[in-house]
Motif scaffolding. Structure first.
Motif, PDB file in Angstrom:
ATOM      1  N   LEU A 212       0.863  -1.052  -0.070  1.00 49.81           N
ATOM      2  CA  LEU A 212      -0.154   0.180  -0.153  1.00 49.81           C
ATOM      3  C   LEU A 212       0.858   1.190   0.009  1.00 49.81           C
ATOM      4  O   LEU A 212       0.514   2.309  -0.546  1.00 49.81           O
TER       5      LEU A 212
ATOM      6  N   VAL B 288       1.946   1.724  -3.430  1.00 54.40           N
ATOM      7  CA  VAL B 288       0.851   2.426  -4.198  1.00 54.40           C
ATOM      8  C   VAL B 288       0.807   3.668  -4.019  1.00 54.40           C
ATOM      9  O   VAL B 288       0.702   4.663  -4.895  1.00 54.40           O
TER      10      VAL B 288
ATOM     11  N   TYR C 130       1.095   6.853  -6.543  1.00 56.74           N
ATOM     12  CA  TYR C 130      -0.006   7.849  -6.828  1.00 56.74           C
ATOM     13  C   TYR C 130      -0.059   9.069  -6.218  1.00 56.74           C
ATOM     14  O   TYR C 130      -0.911   9.953  -6.414  1.00 56.74           O
TER      15      TYR C 130
ATOM     16  N   ARG D 285      -0.694  11.772  -8.519  1.00 55.65           N
ATOM     17  CA  ARG D 285      -1.316  11.741  -9.790  1.00 55.65           C
ATOM     18  C   ARG D 285      -2.821  12.132  -9.032  1.00 55.65           C
ATOM     19  O   ARG D 285      -3.668  11.428  -8.649  1.00 55.65           O
TER      20      ARG D 285
ATOM     21  N   ALA E 130      -4.926  14.554 -10.420  1.00 56.67           N
ATOM     22  CA  ALA E 130      -6.210  14.738 -11.271  1.00 56.67           C
ATOM     23  C   ALA E 130      -6.484  16.205 -10.860  1.00 56.67           C
ATOM     24  O   ALA E 130      -5.610  17.025 -10.956  1.00 56.67           O
TER      25      ALA E 130
ATOM     26  N   TRP F 107     -12.608   9.580  -2.409  1.00 52.77           N
ATOM     27  CA  TRP F 107     -11.566   8.725  -3.164  1.00 52.77           C
ATOM     28  C   TRP F 107     -11.919   8.485  -4.602  1.00 52.77           C
ATOM     29  O   TRP F 107     -11.065   8.253  -5.333  1.00 52.77           O
ATOM     30  N   HIS F 108     -13.239   9.002  -5.069  1.00 52.69           N
ATOM     31  CA  HIS F 108     -13.540   8.982  -6.279  1.00 52.69           C
ATOM     32  C   HIS F 108     -12.700   9.912  -7.175  1.00 52.69           C
ATOM     33  O   HIS F 108     -12.403   9.642  -8.424  1.00 52.69           O
ATOM     34  N   VAL F 109     -11.943  11.040  -6.393  1.00 53.08           N
ATOM     35  CA  VAL F 109     -11.887  12.169  -7.266  1.00 53.08           C
ATOM     36  C   VAL F 109     -10.374  11.940  -7.917  1.00 53.08           C
ATOM     37  O   VAL F 109     -10.125  12.384  -9.236  1.00 53.08           O
ATOM     38  N   SER F 110      -9.482  11.353  -7.178  1.00 52.39           N
ATOM     39  CA  SER F 110      -8.205  11.089  -7.834  1.00 52.39           C
ATOM     40  C   SER F 110      -7.475   9.918  -7.177  1.00 52.39           C
ATOM     41  O   SER F 110      -7.776   9.221  -6.265  1.00 52.39           O
ATOM     42  N   GLY F 111      -6.479   9.426  -8.043  1.00 52.44           N
ATOM     43  CA  GLY F 111      -5.558   8.380  -7.796  1.00 52.44           C
ATOM     44  C   GLY F 111      -5.121   8.544  -6.429  1.00 52.44           C
ATOM     45  O   GLY F 111      -4.855   7.758  -5.400  1.00 52.44           O
TER      46      GLY F 111
ATOM     47  N   SER G 166      -7.487   7.963  -3.343  1.00 47.07           N
ATOM     48  CA  SER G 166      -7.746   6.740  -3.209  1.00 47.07           C
ATOM     49  C   SER G 166      -6.635   5.945  -2.800  1.00 47.07           C
ATOM     50  O   SER G 166      -6.828   5.161  -1.669  1.00 47.07           O
ATOM     51  N   GLY G 167      -5.193   6.198  -3.242  1.00 52.83           N
ATOM     52  CA  GLY G 167      -4.157   5.856  -2.318  1.00 52.83           C
ATOM     53  C   GLY G 167      -4.052   6.232  -0.869  1.00 52.83           C
ATOM     54  O   GLY G 167      -3.856   5.423  -0.015  1.00 52.83           O
TER      55      GLY G 167
ATOM     56  N   VAL H 165      -6.856   4.485   1.132  1.00 54.66           N
ATOM     57  CA  VAL H 165      -6.571   3.040   1.439  1.00 54.66           C
ATOM     58  C   VAL H 165      -5.591   2.701   2.281  1.00 54.66           C
ATOM     59  O   VAL H 165      -5.438   1.882   3.243  1.00 54.66           O
TER      60      VAL H 165
ATOM     61  N   GLY I  49     -16.160   2.715  -6.211  1.00 53.38           N
ATOM     62  CA  GLY I  49     -15.913   3.892  -7.080  1.00 53.38           C
ATOM     63  C   GLY I  49     -14.657   4.531  -6.514  1.00 53.38           C
ATOM     64  O   GLY I  49     -14.633   5.482  -6.828  1.00 53.38           O
TER      65      GLY I  49
ATOM     66  N   SER J 220     -10.382   5.268  -7.507  1.00 55.46           N
ATOM     67  CA  SER J 220      -9.762   5.395  -8.617  1.00 55.46           C
ATOM     68  C   SER J 220      -8.380   5.016  -8.895  1.00 55.46           C
ATOM     69  O   SER J 220      -7.591   5.722  -9.275  1.00 55.46           O
ATOM     70  N   PHE J 221      -8.228   3.602  -8.316  1.00 53.93           N
ATOM     71  CA  PHE J 221      -6.860   3.056  -8.534  1.00 53.93           C
ATOM     72  C   PHE J 221      -6.435   2.700 -10.062  1.00 53.93           C
ATOM     73  O   PHE J 221      -5.567   3.409 -10.634  1.00 53.93           O
TER      74      PHE J 221
ATOM     75  N   HIS K 286      -9.103  10.211 -13.795  1.00 54.31           N
ATOM     76  CA  HIS K 286      -8.959  10.471 -12.289  1.00 54.31           C
ATOM     77  C   HIS K 286      -7.680   9.920 -11.712  1.00 54.31           C
ATOM     78  O   HIS K 286      -7.633   9.792 -10.611  1.00 54.31           O
ATOM     79  N   GLY K 287      -6.552   9.927 -12.653  1.00 52.56           N
ATOM     80  CA  GLY K 287      -5.233   9.886 -12.287  1.00 52.56           C
ATOM     81  C   GLY K 287      -5.018   8.368 -11.761  1.00 52.56           C
ATOM     82  O   GLY K 287      -4.087   8.051 -11.142  1.00 52.56           O
TER      83      GLY K 287
END
Lengths: 205, 659
Positions: free
Chosen positions: A43, A46, A50, A53, A55, A130-134, A137-138, A141, B262, B264-265, B270-271
């Motif tokens: 993780l 990851v 990210y 990233r 976005a 977390w939907h907005v960008s990588g 999300s990283g 998580v 949902g 964005s990995f 969305h990167g």
């Protein structure tokens, strides 16, 4: 286990290792921690990829508040100290003291989780889901997996308290308390990395 | 109510699953299910099934459960393979269409790796390792049962996808963005991720269990360098599992989060970055190929000395090469995607590290040959598979080295050359090894010997079928046929080779039927193994009766060197009437428990709920998992006394007790 060899061993090593079978379980728990370490390592990898990233979302520098995370750090580091005292008390057969320090650990851990959740909620209320960008999300998580581990640890500690109340300090409950403390220290170490690598360096970059 | 039922039918059996093959499968499953329920009820076997098998924590019984699952999955994966080969036999002839072809190659690969090879390996670990290292059980018998049921329910979740909702269809590697919700809306890929996550937890636990068993529970005197080579390969495999499965768990979990919640990995916008998945997957995937091959190496290292009547040549170099393969295994994952474009430096590094693995592997090949050199070789089925393995694996390894040359890989990537190469090593290495081990240890597991004559028929069908199937595929790869194509036109010069390949595949299928026939025939007429040592074996498991009693050793042996049992026989020690009655002590055995089964079932229910995003069912399953864990925490009643008299009686019936 009451052969002479074992009771001699008993003198030189901590009490939770005295029983052969329980000591094998401690070895097993170390192996489990190894797998958990690889989960976190993955993780972290990851997250490292990210981090940039973002976005259309916020960058780490724009997003993070250091205040709550410093508080979380203090709470969790202190709880690592208190669980250490609980183990010390266990080795000296002081059951009431074990209770006290284990409950203190639990409360500090709960404080950590609550602070983290409120921190996450404040990020999400700014639209940083977390939907907005990588990156997000990283971030969620990695940090969330750690938070989930702490939450699981709190529930584990509660079942441990109930077992200690029913059975006192036996070979089994000693080993369980000891493995719990290993788990808790492990989460503390992971947090040190999260605090440095995610929050502090995120603020600098 | 009818509207609700309509919704249910439409979700569980969407139109694209209403194909003749799938309806046929539905029917077969229904008939078999009703048949099993009928037989269990008719002969009042439900209680027996629950008490003796579903709740067992005995490693020898868990081994049998694994083996049954592995053979069933070998059948399912094999039928998939035959469907694929039938579709490709002739140009433009497609008994199954493109979409179904995608599903079938996906399930073929996933099942063969995760639900055939892995349980087959664990069957042998469980059957052999505690006996070989002189232990009464594995370190954690309950966790062992938990591993099995997590694997079994994971496998079940994966397999029902075929008839309920639709199969995964993005290949056994499940690369994004093809697995992302936007491009793959059905439940298939969710099945894939969830079932592998569930089975993966079980596998990780097995790795921990056997690592600790070997580190902590060896008989007195058995130092690491006195361990049988199969125990060494199990140790190394377990270490590989511990470090390789967590990245897979992360890759699968992140994909599932993308699909279901949902994040964005691995999305394109969305990167997100799909290549991250590929890296994580192969960070697991490359060690995984050693996880499935090293046990086979261990098996051969037992089979060759036994049937050559000679000590294993180069024990120390065998150990060193095993351990160096373990380390190198983590440094080669990028060779699965040289074409990612990481640049010449990165590709050169991973090309070289890949070539390096050939050195320790070559050492092992030579050691087996030198063990056979000058030995008194007995050609049994187990030995035949070993002898077929050496040339086959050398070819598979050499074509692998060719793939590690980066410029060549750019040409060969995703062609049938790759398909031929990895089947060459996975069948020629892993499957030959497992079948060799199956014939070798079968008497120890079941108490009777598989028929050698029938075994040889099966062997020749399987090995000839193997070469006829995959040799043409190398040529097809060189002629430009790409992997995963469902059909091809006339005029490419591919059809002769494809026909040959398909014929070979059906020959292998006949080899499988011969194996199953042999098992059923031998069950009834096979020669009973009354000595416990049918092959004149060298290691401790052969010192026990076949099958071993539930406590394994009445008295734990003391080990003085490699091949302890052989040394005992050399010194003229027979096992009959050896044990003095006063040496038998009362024991404690782990007590059977229904918790592992219920835990697996809870994961299954929770996983099924998540596949269809029926949250009440998913939460119900999750609560079941929590309940099982809490039950396990408070359950201190995990041991059962075994009085010394019972052990004396058992040993007496084997004729091993002094009068």
């Amino acid at each position: 286990m009451s052969t002479p060899a074992v009771s001699e061993r008993h003198q030189s090593i901590p009490v939770e290792f005295a029983d052969e079978e329980e000591s094998i379980k401690i070895t097993g728990f170390w192996m489990f921690l190894m797998t958990d370490m690889i989960i976190f390592a993955s993780l972290f990898a990851v997250y490292a990829v990210y981090r940039s990233r973002t976005a259309l979302g916020p960058t780490p520098q724009q997003l993070f508040h250091l205040g709550p995370t410093v508080l979380e750090t203090l709470l969790l580091l202190t709880s690592s100290f208190t669980v250490g005292i609980a183990v010390w008390a266990m080795r000296h057969n002081r059951l009431r003291m074990v209770f006290g320090w284990l409950i203190a650990t639990l409360v500090l851990g709960a404080g950590f989780v609550i602070t983290e959740i409120s921190d996450f909620v404040s990020y999400m209320s700014q639209g940083a889901t977390w939907h907005v960008s990588g990156f997000l999300s990283g971030f969620y998580v990695l940090v969330g997996t750690h938070g989930a581990h702490v939450t699981f640890g709190i529930m584990w500690a509660i079942t441990l308290l109930l077992q200690l109340r029913r059975r006192g300090l036996t070979a089994v409950t000693r080993r369980k308390l000891f493995t719990f403390s290993l788990y808790w220290h492990f989460l503390d170490i992971v947090w040190v990395f999260i605090f440095t690598f995610v929050y502090l360096s995120g603020k600098i970059a | 109510m009818p509207a609700f039922l309509l919704y249910l039918v439409h979700t569980l059996f969407p139109p694209d699953t209403r194909q003749p093959t799938e309806l046929g499968a539905d029917f077969m499953i229904l008939v078999t299910g009703i048949g099993i329920v009928y037989i269990l009820t008719r002969y009042k076997k439900w209680r027996w099934l629950w008490r003796e098998w579903l709740t067992t924590v005995d490693h020898k019984r868990i081994a049998i459960l694994y083996l049954i699952a592995a053979i069933a999955m070998l059948f399912r994966g094999g039928v998939d393979a035959l469907m694929l080969r039938t579709n490709l036999a002739l140009p433009n002839v497609q008994p199954i269409g493109a979409l179904e072809y995608n599903e079938v190659f996906t399930t073929h690969g996933t099942i063969m790796i995760f639900f055939m090879a892995m349980p087959f390996i664990f069957a042998l670990f469980n059957a052999v390792i505690p006996l070989q290292i002189g232990s009464r059980d594995v370190a954690f018998p309950r966790l062992n049962a938990m591993s099995y049921w997590l694997f079994a329910f994971g496998a079940m979740l994966f397999n029902i996808s075929f008839v309920v909702g639709g199969s995964p269809n993005a290949g056994w590697t499940g690369y994004p963005p093809l697995t992302e919700l936007a491009f793959n809306p059905g439940p298939g890929e969710s099945y894939y991720f969830l079932s592998l996550l569930i089975a993966g937890i079980g596998t990780t636990i097995t790795g921990i269990n056997f690592l600790v068993t070997i580190i902590r529970m060896r008989a007195p005197g058995m130092t690491l360098m006195r361990m049988p080579m199969f125990a060494w390969s199990t140790l190394v495999t377990s270490a590989l599992i511990i470090f390789a499965f967590p990245p897979l768990t992360v890759a699968l979990a992140l994909s599932l989060l993308d699909r279901t919640f949902g994040s964005s990995f691995f999305t394109l916008g969305h990167g997100g970055m799909p290549m991250m998945y590929v890296n994580l997957f192969w960070l697991f995937g490359h060690p995984e190929v050693y996880i499935v091959i090293l046990p086979a190496f261990g098996i051969f290292s037992e089979v060759v000395p036994t049937f050559s009547k000679k000590r294993l040549f180069g024990y120390t170099t065998m150990v060193i090469s095993l351990v160096s393969i373990m380390f190198l295994a983590y440094g080669t994952w990028v060779h699965h995607f040289f074409t990612m474009g990481a640049g010449p430096t990165v590709n050169a590094f991973f090309g070289l590290s890949t070539m390096l693995i050939a050195i320790p592997t070559g050492v092992k090949i030579f050691n087996w040959i030198f063990t056979m050199w000058g030995g008194r070789i007995r050609i049994t089925v187990a030995m035949l598979y070993q002898m077929a393995f050496i040339p086959t694996f050398v070819v598979g390894g050499a074509t692998g080295i060719m793939l590690s040359v980066v410029p060549a890989d750019y040409q060969l990537h995703n062609s049938y050359w790759v398909v031929a190469h990895f089947h060459n090593v996975l069948i020629g290495g892993t499957v030959f090894g497992l079948l060799s081990g199956l014939y070798y240890w079968w008497p120890k597991m079941f108490g009777f010997i598989l028929n050698e004559r029938q075994g040889k028929v099966g062997f020749w069908l399987f090995v000839i079928g193997f070469w006829v199937t995959f040799l043409p595929q190398y040529l097809l790869g060189l002629e430009g046929m790409t992997r995963r194509m469902y059909t091809y036109p006339f005029g490419f010069g591919w059809h002769e080779l494809n026909v040959i390949s398909t014929l070979g595949a059906f020959t292998m299928g006949a080899g499988f039927i011969a194996l199953v026939y042999n098992i059923l025939w031998s069950l009834r007429y096979g020669e009973r193994d009354l000595t416990g040592d049918p092959w004149n074996g060298r290691t401790l498991e052969w010192a026990l009766p076949s099958p071993a009693p539930e406590y394994n050793f009445a008295r734990i042996p003391v080990v003085h060197g490699v091949d302890e049992f052989w040394a005992m026989k050399e010194q003229g020690m027979t096992l009959a009437n050896q044990l003095r009655p006063q040496d038998v002590k009362a024991l404690e055995l782990p007590k059977n428990t229904g918790m592992p089964f219920m835990l697996g079932l809870s994961f299954f229910v929770g996983g099924f709920g998540m596949v269809f995003e029926w949250w009440p069912i998913a939460i119900f399953g999750g609560l079941g998992v929590v309940a099982c864990l809490i039950y396990a925490a408070f359950d201190y009643d995990d041991k059962e006394p075994l009085p010394a008299d019972v052990i004396r009686h058992t040993e007496g019936t084997f004729g091993r007790l002094q009068a």
